[in-house]
Design a protein around this motif. Structure first.
Motif, mmCIF file in Angstrom:
data_model
loop_
_atom_site.group_PDB
_atom_site.id
_atom_site.type_symbol
_atom_site.label_atom_id
_atom_site.label_comp_id
_atom_site.label_asym_id
_atom_site.label_seq_id
_atom_site.Cartn_x
_atom_site.Cartn_y
_atom_site.Cartn_z
ATOM 1 N N VAL A 143 0.836 -1.208 0.000
ATOM 2 C CA VAL A 143 0.000 0.000 0.000
ATOM 3 C C VAL A 143 0.870 1.257 0.000
ATOM 4 O O VAL A 143 0.596 2.227 -0.727
ATOM 5 C CB VAL A 143 -0.934 -0.012 1.225
ATOM 6 C CG1 VAL A 143 -1.693 1.307 1.332
ATOM 7 C CG2 VAL A 143 -1.912 -1.168 1.127
ATOM 8 N N MET A 180 -12.043 5.611 -6.529
ATOM 9 C CA MET A 180 -12.491 4.499 -5.693
ATOM 10 C C MET A 180 -12.987 3.349 -6.538
ATOM 11 O O MET A 180 -12.816 2.172 -6.190
ATOM 12 C CB MET A 180 -13.590 4.971 -4.732
ATOM 13 C CG MET A 180 -13.098 5.923 -3.656
ATOM 14 S SD MET A 180 -14.389 6.374 -2.484
ATOM 15 C CE MET A 180 -14.687 4.791 -1.726
ATOM 16 N N GLN A 184 -11.019 -0.267 -6.545
ATOM 17 C CA GLN A 184 -11.931 -1.029 -5.698
ATOM 18 C C GLN A 184 -11.282 -2.312 -5.186
ATOM 19 O O GLN A 184 -11.337 -2.622 -4.000
ATOM 20 C CB GLN A 184 -13.202 -1.361 -6.479
ATOM 21 C CG GLN A 184 -14.204 -2.193 -5.688
ATOM 22 C CD GLN A 184 -15.431 -2.539 -6.513
ATOM 23 O OE1 GLN A 184 -15.491 -2.245 -7.699
ATOM 24 N NE2 GLN A 184 -16.410 -3.172 -5.889
ATOM 25 N N THR A 186 -8.140 -2.985 -4.932
ATOM 26 C CA THR A 186 -7.030 -2.667 -4.033
ATOM 27 C C THR A 186 -7.543 -2.328 -2.633
ATOM 28 O O THR A 186 -6.978 -2.781 -1.624
ATOM 29 C CB THR A 186 -6.224 -1.497 -4.592
ATOM 30 O OG1 THR A 186 -5.703 -1.854 -5.883
ATOM 31 C CG2 THR A 186 -5.056 -1.160 -3.665
ATOM 32 N N LEU A 187 -8.626 -1.558 -2.555
ATOM 33 C CA LEU A 187 -9.181 -1.197 -1.257
ATOM 34 C C LEU A 187 -9.729 -2.417 -0.524
ATOM 35 O O LEU A 187 -9.516 -2.588 0.685
ATOM 36 C CB LEU A 187 -10.276 -0.142 -1.429
ATOM 37 C CG LEU A 187 -9.811 1.226 -1.952
ATOM 38 C CD1 LEU A 187 -11.000 2.129 -2.195
ATOM 39 C CD2 LEU A 187 -8.846 1.872 -0.973
#
Length: 423
Positions: A143, A180, A184, A186-187
């Motif tokens: 991250v 976002m 998506q 990755t989150l």
């Protein structure tokens, strides 16, 4: 003689050629940049290599740390060139801005790559700790890499567009929803990595089984987006990290930590072979040392019961008697209780299951003392080898579906016995 008068004299000598002096200054700038790069890599870096290797020791790999330093050293020539371009006479202002922007782009990209190598080196250093397997940080570092590269990309875009980085960051507020949507996965993977690291549901070295992802083996890597599993057939399966949160899987770590691996297997007996212990079986059964206490207690129990019943109903059908199946079940339990490779501190039982069309199941439920795969299989095989071999001593038979092999053998025997009539 000082340098500045020498340069002034050289400039006067090159005045007949208008482009000679700018080219000379530019060549000198490139020479200084090359010299700075040479001194940095050949002298400073080499000395730094020796210092890092001496501090780390010969048993540790220092290549990742050195890669970060080597990548960082590439910033030196670009900084020298960007600083000296304003000293080159005759260069158009637009060209100077363009070249300085290119140097800035190179510097930012190099710093981002150096930071990436530094994160890799930090992860390698962290994994030397004994508890690193339980608390991996690779996902967090990935991250951080994404953030560094995103900021580097925005800085490059701002430089090429000729605006400030703050203005670019301000403009991103309107594109938050789009970003976002783009990031998506990755989150979701980040949330999954944080949860996995927090509750320790999966660790490096765990044996996990996830049929939906065709994974059955040891976890060898936990990253931001994927968890890598080396299956028992030595193939590699990558599982999306978010799947470990949304889908079910089996982790065998608890089995390894408990110190015992379960054996749960049945022997299917032919129900026609179950009978009372008669005069033919009793002499063989009473030879088993493991059954001494069982037979003694049963003789006393049945003797008292039969004495009470016989006073009212003396017929033999009303008496209680031992069966070969019950005696065999008691023998199996005592055999397991004295087995050196069975964990005696965990559940151990021998139970009779409901009859099926495949016979009467006698289930053995216990735990081995070793969780190693090879030792577990060897122990399990040894136990059932012995039980199958000892069954005839109790007058029991294993139920097995018959094939046509016996009938084919009889047919061949009849064909051989039939005389051949020759004409």
């Amino acid at each position: 003689m000082t340098i500045l008068p020498w340069l002034s004299a050289l400039q006067r000598q090159l005045e007949p050629w208008p482009m000679a002096w700018p080219v000379t200054v530019l060549a000198a700038l490139l020479g200084v940049a090359w010299l700075a790069n040479f001194v940095t890599k050949k002298i400073l870096l080499r000395g730094l290599h020796h210092v890092i290797e001496r501090l780390s020791g010969p048993e540790h790999d220092t290549r990742l740390a050195l890669r970060a330093v080597e990548r960082l050293s590439n910033v030196v020539p670009s900084v020298v060139i960007a600083s000296g371009l304003s000293l080159v006479p005759g260069l158009p202002a637009a060209l100077v801005v363009l070249l300085q922007g290119a140097c800035h782009v190179w510097t930012v990209a190099t710093l981002a790559l150096a930071a990436s190598h530094a994160f890799d080196a930090s992860n390698a250093f962290y994994e030397r700790r004994p508890d690193a397997r339980n608390k991996p940080i690779k996902g967090y570092l990935q991250v951080a890499k994404i953030i560094v590269f995103v900021l580097a990309g925005l800085s490059i875009v701002a430089t090429l567009a000729g605006v400030k980085l703050l203005h670019v960051l301000t403009g991103l507020g309107a594109a938050t929803a789009v970003l976002m949507l783009i990031f998506q996965d990755t989150l979701l993977s980040l949330v999954a990595s944080v949860q996995i690291s927090g509750d320790g549901r999966v660790r490096i070295g765990d044996w996990i089984e996830m049929p939906s992802q065709n994974a059955d083996g040891d976890v060898i890597d936990i990253a931001l987006h994927t968890v890598t599993v080396q299956n028992w057939d030595k193939t590699i399966t990558t599982i999306p990290t978010k799947k470990l949160i949304s889908d079910s899987f089996k982790n065998w770590r608890g089995m390894r930590q408990s110190g015992g691996r379960r054996i749960k297997r049945s022997i299917y007996l032919d129900q026609h072979s179950v009978r009372f212990l008669d005069d033919a079986l009793q002499p063989r059964i009473y030879q088993f040392a493991l059954l001494d206490d069982y037979l003694a207690s049963k003789r006393e129990e049945l003797g008292q019961w039969n004495a009470q019943v016989a006073a009212v109903h003396p017929e033999p059908v009303n008496a209680r008697r031992l069966t070969n199946l019950g005696t065999f079940r008691a023998y199996v339990e005592r055999y397991l209780r004295t087995h050196p490779r069975i964990n005696q501190n965990m559940t151990l039982l021998v139970r009779q299951m409901a009859p099926t069309e495949h016979g009467l199941p006698l289930e053995i439920y216990c735990f081995t003392a070793s969780t190693a795969w090879a030792e577990y299989e060897a122990t399990q095989s040894d136990i059932f080898d012995h039980l199958l071999a000892i069954l005839p001593e109790f007058g029991l038979r294993v139920f097995q579906q018959s094939s046509d092999a016996m009938f084919m053998g009889l047919q061949r025997a009849q064909d051989c016995a039939t005389p051949v009539v020759r004409g």
